[in-house]
Design a protein around this motif. Structure first.
Motif, short mmCIF file in Angstrom:
data_model
loop_
_atom_site.label_atom_id
_atom_site.label_comp_id
_atom_site.label_asym_id
_atom_site.label_seq_id
_atom_site.Cartn_x
_atom_site.Cartn_y
_atom_site.Cartn_z
N SER A 85 0.84 -1.20 0.00
CA SER A 85 0.00 0.00 0.00
C SER A 85 0.88 1.25 0.00
N ASN A 173 -3.33 0.41 -3.55
CA ASN A 173 -2.79 -0.93 -3.30
C ASN A 173 -2.29 -1.49 -4.62
N CYS A 480 -3.83 -7.18 0.87
CA CYS A 480 -3.49 -5.88 1.44
C CYS A 480 -4.67 -5.48 2.32
N ASN A 482 -6.50 -3.14 4.72
CA ASN A 482 -6.54 -1.72 5.03
C ASN A 482 -7.63 -1.43 6.06
#
Length: 706
Positions: A85, A173, A480, A482
């Motif tokens: 990221s 990302n 990823c 988040n």
């Protein structure tokens, strides 16, 4: 920058003294949430990362998995895959923030000895109707395009999502895949005391100072000005030289271990490299090649200047590494050597760092945070007119054509792209193995905002279905994860739910999650982002051909897969108002994905397209280009339900589809037609839109940004 009082006390107790300023800054960055995963690591054991195809799992710069070989004389081929990221930097400086995100993930692939062959980017912004969101969107796409195009790595897939809660904190990302053979594989684990540590690439400057700690804090109201020095500045032309130099170094077997310089700069890369091997190092910071005068030891250690690699090299190979660096016009420094004992850094003859490497790299204590269980919304469905609802959903920026984005990317450089952006999944031709490598990446924040756990399960199933719709078998994934500020129990509860949801569905699908990235503190004065579990998944198939997305006009239309019974998180509710729980997912998701794959592989299959974002309405609209469809569904819910794990198939042999699907539901929708028109019956209502009208609805991004 400052080390927190509890961490300072822990470091002081370990060292038996107060840390030096350079040591304190190193600990502050390497023990940050961004580097140490202090709030997320306790949750990550939920993921299964082991499988027969996994060569290198979590913990290195990138993961490595083996590919099946379909060519008679095919080589054993590995794929390196990683994701990262660059969220906060892309808010402060969208162009450089996004560009250096691309550069960083490519270097992670280089660290494994692999050659990068494909990128995906998953992007999340505030409402498209907001000027600031469009400014960030345009800058991020330009940064990705300029960097990726310049280094010659095609951007072949990804996603773009708009949601009001990203207004103060967009997400960028980026994932990358690369090829490597078993004899060229390198890891980030230092091997032998006495080996030299070499820095190859750009000179070190003051850009990106404190980037790791900056990424571990909420964005402030003044972040765009105050935090600009924490954003790195990229140089893609040097990165291209670094890619080719890295390949030459691997060709001659000159590298014992490698790590790219990303978060926490040289201090992060070099300490993690030796700590992973259970060793230490002695580094002379004044030997680092620099582009700015009078840099302090702390600046040299923590600057996140781009396009730099740290290599472990045998003493007898130093001159040859230097020769290759000079051939590619890259800077090169012998900065120290691997040793037993502590991680030691000197500057002008004075010791500025002397700490146990493992304690620095792995000693951060984990956080024990409170977590509130998320709840799903109640049902409150709108009474919407069919034509208004259809046009609103088809014209939503989230379901609209993303051609404006991928037209800016060179998605065919390298000559491996067999299925380009705009389809369910991209396909890269791995000719060395006779294997098609399918890629899908993204998340749907409306799903995880409505129901973090079930929405994350849906994200994993959606990516797997994208791959299966092109006749490929899901093979491995990286994620990823988040989230917002984990110190808020409701935010941390939502984050924990997306971890569990993603892990559970990947386990159900037998897809190992082999690596990933965590980005927390995505919170601003506008509030926290939705919990966002971006998944980048690869799949494999024999050969590179796959059924197209658009109908030919010659077959019967079938829907393969189970529909849901709710509309929570749907584009329809976002457009028409109301709320609902997230729909139930298939009881046997692996069987659903296998059925989709097997149907896509039939000779009688003319076209396939997955059903998810926007439901059947969007799927059918996207399939209408040169030919059309005539379809009947029973209700508005059936038309706009976004339950993943389904595809629409155009076929000349419906019985073959039913046989291939087995116990997975198959429903006849209608027929493909020669005219480029969507004719839709929903209960007693009818709707007709020709291809030109559909294109006009779906070109909202092009129109606004023209």
């Amino acid at each position: 920058m400052s080390l927190s009082d509890p961490d300072h006390d822990l470091v002081t107790a370990e060292l038996g003294r107060d840390p030096t300023p350079a040591e304190a800054a190193l600990f502050e960055n390497l023990w940050s949430e961004h580097c140490a995963y202090r709030s997320s690591r306790p949750l990550l054991s939920a993921f299964d990362s082991e499988a027969e195809q996994v060569v290198v799992g979590p913990g290195d710069d990138a993961a490595v998995v083996s590919l099946p070989t379909h060519a008679t004389d095919g080589e054993e081929t590995y794929v390196a895959m990683g994701i990262e990221s660059h969220n906060h930097p892309s808010y402060v400086d969208p162009y450089d923030g996004a560009a250096t995100g691309v550069g960083g993930i490519v270097r992670d692939i280089l660290s494994m000895g692999a050659y990068p062959i494909g990128l995906t980017d998953s992007l999340y912004f505030g409402g498209f109707d907001r000027e600031h969101s469009r400014y960030l969107f345009e800058g991020v796409v330009e940064g990705i395009a300029d960097y990726g195009n310049a280094i010659g790595v095609p951007t072949v897939g990804g996603s773009v999502e708009f949601h009001d809660d990203y207004e103060g904190n967009p997400l960028v990302n980026v994932a990358c895949v690369g090829l490597v053979s078993s004899d060229r594989l390198v890891t980030a684990e230092a091997k032998t005391p006495g080996n030299k540590l070499m820095l190859v690439g750009n000179a070190t400057g003051r850009d990106g100072l404190g980037g790791a700690s900056f990424a571990s804090e909420d964005l402030s109201e003044d972040a765009e000005t105050e935090d600009r020095p924490a954003v790195q500045v990229g140089d893609p032309y040097t990165e291209k030289l670094l890619i080719e130099a890295n390949e030459a170094l691997i060709d001659e077997d000159l590298i014992r271990a490698a790590r790219d310089l990303g978060a926490a700069g040289l201090g992060g890369a070099s300490s993690e490299l030796v700590a992973k091997g259970g060793l230490g190092a002695e580094i002379e910071l004044d030997r680092v090649h620099q582009r700015e005068p009078n840099m302090s030891p702390l600046e040299i250690l923590l600057a996140e200047s781009q396009e730099r690699m740290c290599y472990e090299v045998r003493p007898e190979d130093v001159d040859r590494v230097r020769d290759i660096a000079e051939r590619y016009d890259l800077g090169c420094s012998v900065i120290g050597e691997v040793r037993e004992g502590n991680y030691v850094c000197t500057f002008e003859g004075e010791t500025v760092v002397n700490v146990p490497a493992h304690f620095l790299a792995e000693g951060a204590p984990m956080n024990d945070l409170d977590m509130d269980e998320p709840t799903q919304p109640s049902r409150d469905l709108p009474d919407a007119d069919l034509e208004t609802a259809f046009d609103s959903v088809i014209g939503s920026p989230n379901t609209a054509s993303k051609a404006w984005v991928y037209r800016q990317y060179d998605h065919e450089v390298g000559t491996r792209t067999a299925r380009r952006p705009g389809d369910d999944a991209a396909i890269l031709a791995i000719r060395e193995a006779g294997t098609g490598l399918a890629l899908s990446a993204g998340a749907i924040p409306a799903w995880t905002d409505a129901a973090p756990y079930d929405g994350a399960r849906g994200v994993a199933l959606e990516n797997a279905t994208n791959i299966a719709a092109k006749g490929a078998t899901p093979h491995a994934a990286v994620d990823c994860l988040n989230g917002g500020n984990p110190e808020k129990p409701d935010v941390y509860g939502g984050f924990g739910a997306i971890v569990d949801g993603l892990a559970d569905m990947c386990r159900d699908l037998s897809v190992p999650v082999v690596g990933g990235n965590v980005s927390l503190y995505n919170d601003s004065v506008a509030g926290p982002i939705p919990p966002t579990p971006t998944l980048a998944m690869i799949g494999v198939r024999e050969g590179y051909d796959a059924p197209p997305l658009s109908v030919s006009g010659e077959g019967t239309l079938l829907e393969v897969g189970a529909r849901g019974d709710a509309l929570g998180g749907s584009t329809y509710l976002a457009a028409a108002g109301g709320s609902d729980r997230f729909p139930d997912l298939p009881a046997d998701p692996a069987a659903a994905v296998e059925a989709v794959r097997d149907v896509a592989a039939l000779d009688s299959t003319l076209a396939t397209h997955d059903v998810s974002h926007g439901g059947l309405a969007v799927t059918l609209a996207e399939m209408v280009e040169d030919a059309g469809v005539e379809v009947s569904v029973e209700s508005v819910t059936a038309l706009f339900d976004e339950t993943p794990g389904r595809v629409v198939v155009e076929t000349t042999d419906p019985d073959a589809v039913r046989d291939a699907a087995g116990d997975v539901p198959v429903r006849e929708l209608g027929t493909a037609t020669a005219d480029a028109t969507l004719s839709l019956s929903v209960g007693d209502d009818e709707l007709v839109r020709d291809a030109a009208a559909i294109r006009d609805l779906r070109d909202v991004i092009d129109r606004e940004l023209a």
